[in-house]
Motif scaffolding. Structure first.
Motif, PDB file in Angstrom:
ATOM      1  N   ASP A   1     150.462 148.190 109.935  1.00  0.00           N
ATOM      2  CA  ASP A   1     150.191 146.668 109.739  1.00  0.00           C
ATOM      3  C   ASP A   1     151.503 145.844 109.295  1.00  0.00           C
ATOM      4  O   ASP A   1     152.265 146.547 108.619  1.00  0.00           O
ATOM      5  N   ALA A   2     151.800 144.683 109.833  1.00  0.00           N
ATOM      6  CA  ALA A   2     152.824 144.102 109.418  1.00  0.00           C
ATOM      7  C   ALA A   2     152.628 143.482 108.020  1.00  0.00           C
ATOM      8  O   ALA A   2     151.547 143.472 107.529  1.00  0.00           O
ATOM      9  N   PRO A   3     153.917 143.594 107.211  1.00  0.00           N
ATOM     10  CA  PRO A   3     153.972 143.248 105.675  1.00  0.00           C
ATOM     11  C   PRO A   3     153.383 141.785 105.580  1.00  0.00           C
ATOM     12  O   PRO A   3     153.704 140.949 106.518  1.00  0.00           O
ATOM     13  N   LEU A   4     152.543 141.458 104.612  1.00  0.00           N
ATOM     14  CA  LEU A   4     152.018 140.315 104.307  1.00  0.00           C
ATOM     15  C   LEU A   4     153.172 139.463 103.590  1.00  0.00           C
ATOM     16  O   LEU A   4     153.989 140.016 102.719  1.00  0.00           O
TER      17      LEU A   4
END
Length: 233
Positions: free
Chosen positions: A3-6
């Motif tokens: 998942d892409a970093p928040l």
């Protein structure tokens, strides 16, 4: 695929020392500019006063100047600082100083409220006290930026100076617009009529806006209400 970093939306993200009550208070003071923007939007939508609109335009112009100054000067924040971006001048200090100085100039030099049967407006002394309270509140917000290590004293002082200069210049410009008839011309345009823009706050308190009509309607519906109102006086 990982998942892409928040990312963090840091609009109201303020660092403070949870063990320090003053630091906690300063964290809340840091939210004053956002709160004032909400107040601006609420008053403009509910009252449609051109004076408030002009003040908000000047406020946004002051913010634009701060954005330009920061990128022109490029002075870093204090080493102990937790935030991002340049620090000179302080945008918080500039924002609240513009607001408080403009409000004080309006209350002392432009606002001439007329008494009505249902409302006694603030006296000049009371308006002076409100102006002083506004300036003290702005000073508290500005000082909080130093206490939280978001800005140096010099950055805050320059921000206050820039905000005050913007307020005086904008007040003078809007005074010219009024005296030259430009504000009256805008009020007569179809767009202003469409959005029900008005100019009552110069001579009428916001508290009294619509109150006289409300009392008059109640008196017509309830004859006894008029007697009760007279006794209350």
């Amino acid at each position: 695929m990982d998942d892409a970093p928040l990312a963090s939306l840091s609009l109201t993200h303020v660092h403070y020392n949870p063990a320090d009550r003053v630091s906690y208070l300063c964290a809340w003071l840091a939210l004053v500019p956002q709160g004032l923007c909400v107040i601006y939007a609420t008053l403009i939508w509910s009252n449609r006063e051109i004076e408030i609109m002009l003040m908000f335009v000047g406020q946004m112009g002051c913010e634009a100047l701060n954005w330009c100054l920061k990128r022109l000067i490029k002075e870093e924040r204090p080493r102990e600082m937790h935030g991002k971006g340049y620090g000179m001048p302080s945008s918080h200090a500039q924002f609240v100083t513009f607001f408080s100085v403009t409000l004080a100039l309006f209350l002392l030099f432009r606002h001439v409220p007329h008494p009505t049967e249902t409302h006694t407006p603030f006296s000049f002394f009371q308006r002076f006290v409100l102006s002083v309270l506004a300036l003290l509140s702005a000073a508290a917000v500005a000082a909080s930026r130093i206490y939280l290590n978001y800005h140096t004293s010099k950055q805050v002082l320059v921000g206050c100076l820039a905000g005050a200069v913007c307020a005086v210049v904008w007040f003078g410009f809007t005074t010219y617009l009024r005296r030259a008839g430009w504000v009256e011309w805008v009020l007569e345009t179809e767009l202003a009529r469409l959005f029900r823009v008005r100019d009552l706050v110069i001579q009428e308190d916001l508290v009294d806006s619509g109150w006289a009509r409300w009392v008059e309607r109640r008196q017509k519906r309830q004859p006894s209400f008029q007697v009760q109102t007279k006794k209350a006086r």
